[in-house]
Design a protein around this motif. Structure first.
Motif, PDB file in Angstrom:
ATOM      1  N   HIS A 123      -3.063  12.586   6.842  1.00  0.00           N
ATOM      2  CA  HIS A 123      -3.653  11.769   7.907  1.00  0.00           C
ATOM      3  C   HIS A 123      -4.134  10.414   7.392  1.00  0.00           C
ATOM      4  CE1 HIS A 123      -3.513  15.501  10.103  1.00  0.00           C
ATOM      5  NE2 HIS A 123      -4.286  16.079   9.194  1.00  0.00           N
ATOM      6  N   CYS A 124      -4.656  10.368   6.148  1.00  0.00           N
ATOM      7  CA  CYS A 124      -5.267   9.112   5.695  1.00  0.00           C
ATOM      8  C   CYS A 124      -4.752   8.655   4.332  1.00  0.00           C
ATOM      9  CB  CYS A 124      -6.794   9.242   5.646  1.00  0.00           C
ATOM     10  SG  CYS A 124      -7.400  10.311   4.329  1.00  0.00           S
TER      11      CYS A 124
ATOM     12  N   CYS B 208      -3.500  13.355   1.509  1.00  0.00           N
ATOM     13  CA  CYS B 208      -3.853  13.776   2.866  1.00  0.00           C
ATOM     14  C   CYS B 208      -2.802  13.199   3.815  1.00  0.00           C
ATOM     15  CB  CYS B 208      -5.241  13.266   3.236  1.00  0.00           C
ATOM     16  SG  CYS B 208      -5.615  13.471   4.998  1.00  0.00           S
TER      17      CYS B 208
ATOM     18  N   ALA C 106     -12.309  12.734   3.501  1.00  0.00           N
ATOM     19  CA  ALA C 106     -12.269  11.286   3.708  1.00  0.00           C
ATOM     20  C   ALA C 106     -12.110  10.940   5.191  1.00  0.00           C
ATOM     21  CB  ALA C 106     -11.149  10.662   2.891  1.00  0.00           C
ATOM     22  N   CYS C 107     -11.269  11.717   5.925  1.00  0.00           N
ATOM     23  CA  CYS C 107     -10.975  11.340   7.314  1.00  0.00           C
ATOM     24  C   CYS C 107     -11.288  12.455   8.300  1.00  0.00           C
ATOM     25  CB  CYS C 107      -9.500  10.947   7.445  1.00  0.00           C
ATOM     26  SG  CYS C 107      -8.352  12.339   7.268  1.00  0.00           S
TER      27      CYS C 107
ATOM     28  N   CYS D 204      -9.866  17.371   5.296  1.00  0.00           N
ATOM     29  CA  CYS D 204      -9.991  16.251   4.361  1.00  0.00           C
ATOM     30  C   CYS D 204     -11.381  15.654   4.530  1.00  0.00           C
ATOM     31  CB  CYS D 204      -8.923  15.200   4.679  1.00  0.00           C
ATOM     32  SG  CYS D 204      -9.178  13.621   3.848  1.00  0.00           S
TER      33      CYS D 204
HETATM   34 ZN   LIG Z   1      -7.657  12.432   5.096  1.00  0.00          ZN
END
Ligand SMILES: [Zn+2]
Lengths: 148, 753
Positions: free
Chosen positions: A78-79, A76, A22-23, A20
């Motif tokens: 995770h985030c 995602c 973003a994270c 990802c």
């Molecule tokens: Zn993410």
């Protein structure tokens, strides 16, 4: 070496993993369908494209018909970034939209420098106005293959 | 005599007999299925195997482009068709073999990128046909998309240029004329149930001799359409713009010689092929897939699938469209393979490689795979008058797979852009004008669809049609002088009808149409996207919304404006929701309406469409969301519910911390409600389309295609698609009403007994 694939996804070539953007969270093997590394939600399209006309009065309201059209939202794990969306009729198999030849990708990037942030287009010069209402456009020169 | 072989001499005789006794010069698959440039001619080979002076090529190219610009401007200044006034035309130059080399700088390239097919037909069939031939001073006309074209509203003039007795190049001028004598006015009949309902169907034929129009044939064409004045005027306009272009090309030949012209035209397209191969090579190898749906045949709602897989392997690019909906034998929304390729190419030029010269040579490295008899590889027999339904989607569909191929590149040729609105959202009209003339045509609003969100900024509003960047919206005041139509609302952007995203789409505007001073006037629309979103998003954005056609009937708005002007609001949603006029009928419909007569002062209201959004809505800068409210693009509710921004409604000051909190909460909520993909698919995916959904195209396996044959779902192998035959929607309605009637009667009988 990491290769950017979409606004939200990249591939770590050494580890052969989807990530990802973003994270930087790890998603799934690069040879796999990236969607298998994400969470999915079946969204009623009327929650996003709201009926602007009164549904009591009219059948067609600017909102998609939920019996014809659903939105699959991919997050995602995770985030929670929305990595992808897909508009499908109910029950239609999700599309395997990205299927890369990872061996070819490795070879291709051997000779390239890593790109960490996506190349964004530089805006061409905007017209600047000399005097009342007379615009002069600077021609864009020197682009390879530019239309003469 | 068991020996069945024929001597070479006999075979030659037989071949000659067959050539001389051809029953019908139908579109030739050898021409129509070949989008590539021809091999070099002997002359080209001889000239280009010598060293070429690039400065000379550049000089000649500049002269040609200037000449094309001039002739295109002539059409714009003189053309009578509404389309010509808004830029829906082009002039172009082709090699002697008929390959498109260059177009006018502001022309609609799709026209020229379709005209090379009829030129190749003329070269192959008419040049050596003793009763036709190709001579200096000849001009050929054409409009039938089956011989090359987008749809039959577009008429072309094609003229060979001879120099020292030899054909050196071809010239063309094309205009979207509109009216062509089809079963509904305006040339794009949704009601066409066979190709014989489509009006004029001109294969390429000679209409000009010795540089003059042949008046007998002109009269035949005028006699076949509703607007004989338009037909004559624009044939003259096309002829004279091509003659001016010819004059300039003759000048180039005099000054620089035929070698310079031939080299320039050919070098221009060969260089493009080399550059496109290089661009394909730098993309990652792999396959990107996307799908898109049209939800209407313009007669009934059906979900029609376009299935696209693009594969890059080295310098090969393979476009696989198998699994797309089958063709519909009695609906007008089929497209020929050549029309599909032309519009896909147009989309590449608008969205992916706009810096390349506009020549079909761009597609020479491309390979295509189609199912036969599919919606976008329709057979010769299918009606194609409203091919724009799949073709408008064709112009934007490649944005998504190509964005996924292009994103990794270290440099950009243009922005990464989500699809533009992909349906022809415009009103078509017809009838008797206030000047006593019969007309039929369409409105320029087709030239203003919202753009998709872009990687680096929002999409532009009402910016262009998806087929050309520089068409215009026309002048409403000019239209009102010619036509009885009055525009009560225009250019108000349709608030909240946005492709939301990190970068939002451009919006379309609302259109409120009515008319007066005509006793015979009517409207039609030919557009899908009322049930299923039309313009798809990119990288986690949202699509365009769906759009209805809204009507207010049973009133004369001009009386209302005179007597109760305060009741009228220049806002479609407010008019429809508040229903301010007593005794009026308010209704919404899907955007496919066959031609219907209206009464003066009744309102027909619609919107142009928005493009697709780009990226996650939670990544949109709160300041940009506030700007959207300030510009009245979205409501405060949308800012809160979709973008999750906390702000003071009066001052539009963002509460930064609260917004961060709200967005974090939403991300957590997503993670809580999202289900791992493998688990999700188990409950989501069904083996076939829902029974209640009239679905056409492949579901999971592209080699098994669903269709609807006379009201019943069928499946067929993609390799053997059957043309689908649709029931008459009125018969379907009558059957439904009869069944209801029977049931009611039975109930009444039971209660009476
Ligand atoms: Zn993410």
């Amino acid at each position: 070496m990491k290769v950017l694939i979409t606004e939200n996804l990249r591939i770590d070539l050494e580890r052969e993993r989807w990530e990802c953007r973003a994270c930087s969270g790890d998603l799934i093997g690069a040879r796999d369908n990236y969607k298998r590394g994400l969470l999915v939600y079946n969204r009623d399209p009327r929650e996003i494209h709201k009926p602007l006309l009164d549904p009591q009065k009219y059948a067609i309201t600017y909102a998609p018909n939920p019996d014809w059209c659903r939105i699959l939202e991919y997050y995602c794990p995770h985030c929670g970034t929305m990595i992808e969306t897909e508009y499908l009729p109910p029950g239609h198999p999700p599309v395997h939209d990205i299927e890369l030849d990872i061996d070819a990708l490795r070879l291709q990037w051997q000779g390239r420098e890593e790109v960490r942030e996506p190349t964004m287009l530089r805006e061409p010069p905007r017209p600047h106005v000399h005097g009342p209402g007379v615009a002069h456009l600077e021609p864009i020169r020197g682009l390879p293959g530019a239309r003469p | 005599m068991n020996d069945m072989s024929v001597a070479a001499e006999q075979q030659a005789l037989l071949d000659q007999f067959l050539v001389q006794n051809k029953l019908f010069f139908a579109p030739d698959p050898e021409i129509m299925e070949n989008h590539r440039i021809e091999a070099r001619s002997a002359v080209e080979e001889q000239l280009l195997s010598q060293p070429v002076d690039p400065h000379k090529v550049n000089e000649v190219r500049g002269l040609i482009i200037a000449a094309l610009d001039e002739s295109n401007t002539m059409i714009e200044q003189m053309g009578a068709a509404p389309g010509a006034k808004w830029g829906d035309m082009t002039t172009a130059i082709f090699t002697a073999a008929g390959d498109l080399s260059m177009i006018a700088p502001h022309g609609v390239g799709g026209f020229a990128a379709a005209v090379f097919y009829p030129i190749k037909f003329i070269n192959k069939y008419w040049a050596h046909e003793p009763t036709v031939g190709v001579r200096d001073g000849d001009g050929f006309i054409h409009n039938d998309a089956r011989y090359g074209g987008i749809h039959n509203t577009d008429q072309s003039m094609m003229m060979p240029v001879f120099w020292k007795g030899r054909l050196v190049c071809w010239l063309s001028a094309t205009i979207h004329e509109g009216e062509n004598g089809s079963c509904e006015p305006g040339g794009m009949p949704a009601a066409a149930e066979s190709k014989f309902d489509e009006g004029l169907k001109m294969p390429p034929f000679r209409i000009v001799e010795n540089f003059e129009l042949k008046r007998d044939l002109v009269t035949f064409l005028q006699n076949s359409v509703r607007d004989p004045k338009l037909q004559l005027e624009d044939m003259k306009v096309r002829l004279h713009s091509v003659l001016r272009l010819r004059q300039r090309i003759i000048k180039v030949l005099e000054e620089h010689g035929e070698e310079a012209l031939i080299i320039t035209l050919r070098k221009h397209i060969e260089d493009v092929v080399v550059e496109v191969r290089r661009r394909i090579r730098e993309l990652p190898d792999g396959t990107m897939r996307t799908i898109s749906f049209a939800d209407s045949t313009l007669r009934e709602n059906v979900l029609l699938k376009l299935n696209m897989a693009i594969t890059v392997k080295g310098e090969r690019m393979i476009v696989d469209m198998r699994g797309t909906s089958p063709e519909l034998l009695n609906r007008s929304i089929n497209a020929a393979q050549a029309s599909f390729k032309t519009m896909l190419f147009t989309g590449y030029m608008q969205n992916i490689w706009p810096d390349l010269p506009f020549t079909m040579a761009v597609f020479t490295p491309f390979e295509f795979i189609f199912d036969n008899n599919s919606l976008i590889n329709g057979s010769f027999e299918t009606p194609q008058a409203m091919s724009l339904i799949p073709l408008f989607k064709t112009m934007t569909i490649a944005c998504i797979p190509m964005a996924k191929f292009n994103f990794s590149l270290p440099q950009r040729y243009t922005a990464i852009v989500a699809p533009q609105y992909d349906q022809p959202a415009t009103l078509i009209y017809g009838g008797l004008t206030q000047h006593g003339e019969y007309v039929g045509n369409f409105c320029a609003d087709i030239n203003g669809m919202g753009q998709g969100g872009r990687g680096h900024r929002d999409g532009e509003h009402s910016v262009s049609p998806p087929f050309a960047a520089h068409c215009d919206l026309g002048e409403i005041e000019l239209m009102e002088e010619d036509l009885p139509m009055v525009r009560l609302g225009a250019f108000t952007l349709a608030r909240d009808r946005v492709g939301f995203g990190k970068m939002r789409s451009g919006l379309g505007y609302e259109q409120i149409h009515t008319f007066r001073r005509s006793g015979l006037w009517g409207f039609m629309t030919g557009c899908s996207g009322s049930l299923f979103s039309s313009a798809m998003p990119l990288f986690g954005g949202y699509a365009s919304p769906t759009y209805p056609l809204c009507k207010i009937k049973g009133i004369n708005i001009f009386d209302e404006l005179k007597n109760n002007p305060e009741k009228f609001k220049f806002d479609v949603i407010e008019l429809m929701n508040t229903q301010p006029f007593e005794n009026a009928q308010y209704s919404t419909h899907n955007m496919g309406m066959t031609f219907e007569l209206a009464q003066p002062g009744e309102l027909y209201m619609m919107c142009q469409g928005a493009g697709g959004g780009y990226g996650d809505v939670l990544q949109r800068e709160p300041a940009q969301v506030m700007q959207d409210i300030e510009e009245d693009l979205i409501s405060p509710d949308t800012a809160r519910d979709i973008y999750k921004v906390v702000f003071d409604e009066r001052s539009r000051i963002v509460d930064v911390d609260a917004t961060q909190q709200l967005r974090d909460d939403e991300r957590r909520a997503r993670m809580a409600r999202g289900v791992p993909f493998d688990e999700f698919v188990k409950t989501w995916t069904t083996p076939e389309p829902p029974a209640s959904l009239p679905f056409m195209g492949a579901w999971s396996d592209p080699s098994t295609v669903y269709g609807i044959q006379a009201g019943t779902r069928v499946t067929m192998p993609g390799s053997a698609l059957q043309s689908q035959f649709m029931l008459n929607p009125k018969d379907v309605l009558i059957a439904t009403l009869q069944a209801e009637n029977e049931a009611l009667k039975a109930r009444l009988g039971a209660s009476a007994g």
